[in-house]
Write a protein that holds these residues in place. Sequence first.
Motif, mmCIF file in Angstrom:
data_model
loop_
_atom_site.group_PDB
_atom_site.id
_atom_site.type_symbol
_atom_site.label_atom_id
_atom_site.label_comp_id
_atom_site.label_asym_id
_atom_site.label_seq_id
_atom_site.Cartn_x
_atom_site.Cartn_y
_atom_site.Cartn_z
ATOM 1 N N PHE A 1 20.611 -18.392 -24.606
ATOM 2 C CA PHE A 1 21.943 -18.297 -25.192
ATOM 3 C C PHE A 1 22.257 -16.885 -25.676
ATOM 4 O O PHE A 1 23.331 -16.636 -26.197
ATOM 5 C CB PHE A 1 22.086 -19.291 -26.349
ATOM 6 C CG PHE A 1 22.121 -20.714 -25.876
ATOM 7 C CD1 PHE A 1 23.278 -21.264 -25.352
ATOM 8 C CD2 PHE A 1 20.987 -21.500 -25.923
ATOM 9 C CE1 PHE A 1 23.311 -22.562 -24.891
ATOM 10 C CE2 PHE A 1 21.005 -22.806 -25.473
ATOM 11 C CZ PHE A 1 22.173 -23.344 -24.953
ATOM 12 N N GLU A 2 21.311 -15.960 -25.538
ATOM 13 C CA GLU A 2 21.520 -14.596 -26.023
ATOM 14 C C GLU A 2 22.614 -13.914 -25.202
ATOM 15 O O GLU A 2 22.598 -13.969 -23.980
ATOM 16 C CB GLU A 2 20.226 -13.785 -25.937
ATOM 17 C CG GLU A 2 19.006 -14.470 -26.495
ATOM 18 C CD GLU A 2 19.133 -14.952 -27.930
ATOM 19 O OE1 GLU A 2 19.983 -14.447 -28.677
ATOM 20 O OE2 GLU A 2 18.378 -15.856 -28.308
ATOM 21 N N GLY A 3 23.514 -13.238 -25.901
ATOM 22 C CA GLY A 3 24.597 -12.510 -25.246
ATOM 23 C C GLY A 3 24.355 -11.012 -25.264
ATOM 24 O O GLY A 3 23.271 -10.540 -25.634
ATOM 25 N N ASP A 4 25.373 -10.251 -24.897
ATOM 26 C CA ASP A 4 25.258 -8.794 -24.799
ATOM 27 C C ASP A 4 24.807 -8.143 -26.098
ATOM 28 O O ASP A 4 24.039 -7.188 -26.082
ATOM 29 C CB ASP A 4 26.589 -8.184 -24.358
ATOM 30 C CG ASP A 4 26.924 -8.522 -22.914
ATOM 31 O OD1 ASP A 4 25.994 -8.868 -22.154
ATOM 32 O OD2 ASP A 4 28.110 -8.431 -22.555
ATOM 33 N N GLU A 5 25.280 -8.668 -27.233
ATOM 34 C CA GLU A 5 24.910 -8.070 -28.517
ATOM 35 C C GLU A 5 23.405 -8.145 -28.770
ATOM 36 O O GLU A 5 22.820 -7.272 -29.388
ATOM 37 C CB GLU A 5 25.689 -8.701 -29.679
ATOM 38 C CG GLU A 5 25.420 -10.175 -29.935
ATOM 39 C CD GLU A 5 26.061 -11.142 -28.949
ATOM 40 O OE1 GLU A 5 25.663 -12.327 -28.940
ATOM 41 O OE2 GLU A 5 26.949 -10.725 -28.170
ATOM 42 N N PHE A 6 22.763 -9.179 -28.275
ATOM 43 C CA PHE A 6 21.305 -9.306 -28.401
ATOM 44 C C PHE A 6 20.612 -8.178 -27.643
ATOM 45 O O PHE A 6 19.737 -7.501 -28.165
ATOM 46 C CB PHE A 6 20.847 -10.665 -27.867
ATOM 47 C CG PHE A 6 19.359 -10.818 -27.759
ATOM 48 C CD1 PHE A 6 18.586 -11.107 -28.875
ATOM 49 C CD2 PHE A 6 18.713 -10.666 -26.540
ATOM 50 C CE1 PHE A 6 17.204 -11.250 -28.778
ATOM 51 C CE2 PHE A 6 17.335 -10.810 -26.435
ATOM 52 C CZ PHE A 6 16.588 -11.103 -27.559
ATOM 53 N N TYR A 7 21.027 -7.968 -26.410
ATOM 54 C CA TYR A 7 20.401 -6.953 -25.568
ATOM 55 C C TYR A 7 20.667 -5.548 -26.091
ATOM 56 O O TYR A 7 19.821 -4.664 -25.957
ATOM 57 C CB TYR A 7 20.872 -7.097 -24.120
ATOM 58 C CG TYR A 7 20.505 -8.436 -23.532
ATOM 59 C CD1 TYR A 7 19.218 -8.679 -23.090
ATOM 60 C CD2 TYR A 7 21.437 -9.471 -23.457
ATOM 61 C CE1 TYR A 7 18.854 -9.913 -22.573
ATOM 62 C CE2 TYR A 7 21.083 -10.701 -22.937
ATOM 63 C CZ TYR A 7 19.798 -10.919 -22.502
ATOM 64 O OH TYR A 7 19.438 -12.123 -21.995
#
Length: 192
Positions: A96-102
Motif C-alpha cells: 500500500f506504500e505510495g510515492d511519499e514512502f519511496y
Amino acid sequence: MIPEWNPQGLIPPINEHNPAGMDRSPYQVDLVAFVERFAINLDRCAILEGYLSHRSELHRMGMIEGFQWLDGSFTENIELSDQRSPRDIDVVTFTFEGDEFYDCLQPDQLRLLGATWEDQSFIKNQFKVDFYVQSLSDAPERLVEITSYWYSMWSHRRTKQWKGFLRVDLAPRQDQAAIAMLKARKKELTHE
C-alpha cells in the motif's frame, strides 16, 4: 492449505474438485506453513533464508502492509521435473506504500526494492530472490493491468503447462516463527 504437487511437479492452478470455486491460485497460505512445506533440502533452506532476510529488510524500512505472490521453480518440484534444485524464489510484493514512502528512503533502501536491473541482480545474488514490487495505490487501470500481467506470467511454465502459485501476507507477525521453523528444519536436514 498448499495443494500437493501434481504428477508434473506443479501446484495445481485450481481445485479440481470445484473448478469454478474460489479455492484457486494464488492460494493464500501462512508464512510458517510455506516454510514448513518447502524447506525440504538444504538448497531450498538457503533460498528461504534469503527470502526471509529480504522480507526483514522490507519490514525494517516500514513496508509491512500488503501481500506477496510467491512462484518460480521454488514452488515446483523442480528436483523431480528438471533434476536440479531451485536457484531462487520469484516474489512480487503488492504494498500500500505510495510515492511519499519511496521519497523518504535512502539509496541503500531503494536498492532493496529492485528499481533497476542492477538492483534486481543485487537482490538475486544477495538474497536469492527474483524481486518485484507493485503499489496497490496505483490508478485502478494500472493495477488491473499489472496484476493481469503477473497472473498470466506466473500461471504457466515456459513449457505452457498451467500451474498455481502462492500468496502470503506481508505483515511481519509470522516471520519469527517462520525463521524458527527454518532453523529447526535445517538442523534436522544437517543431521540426517
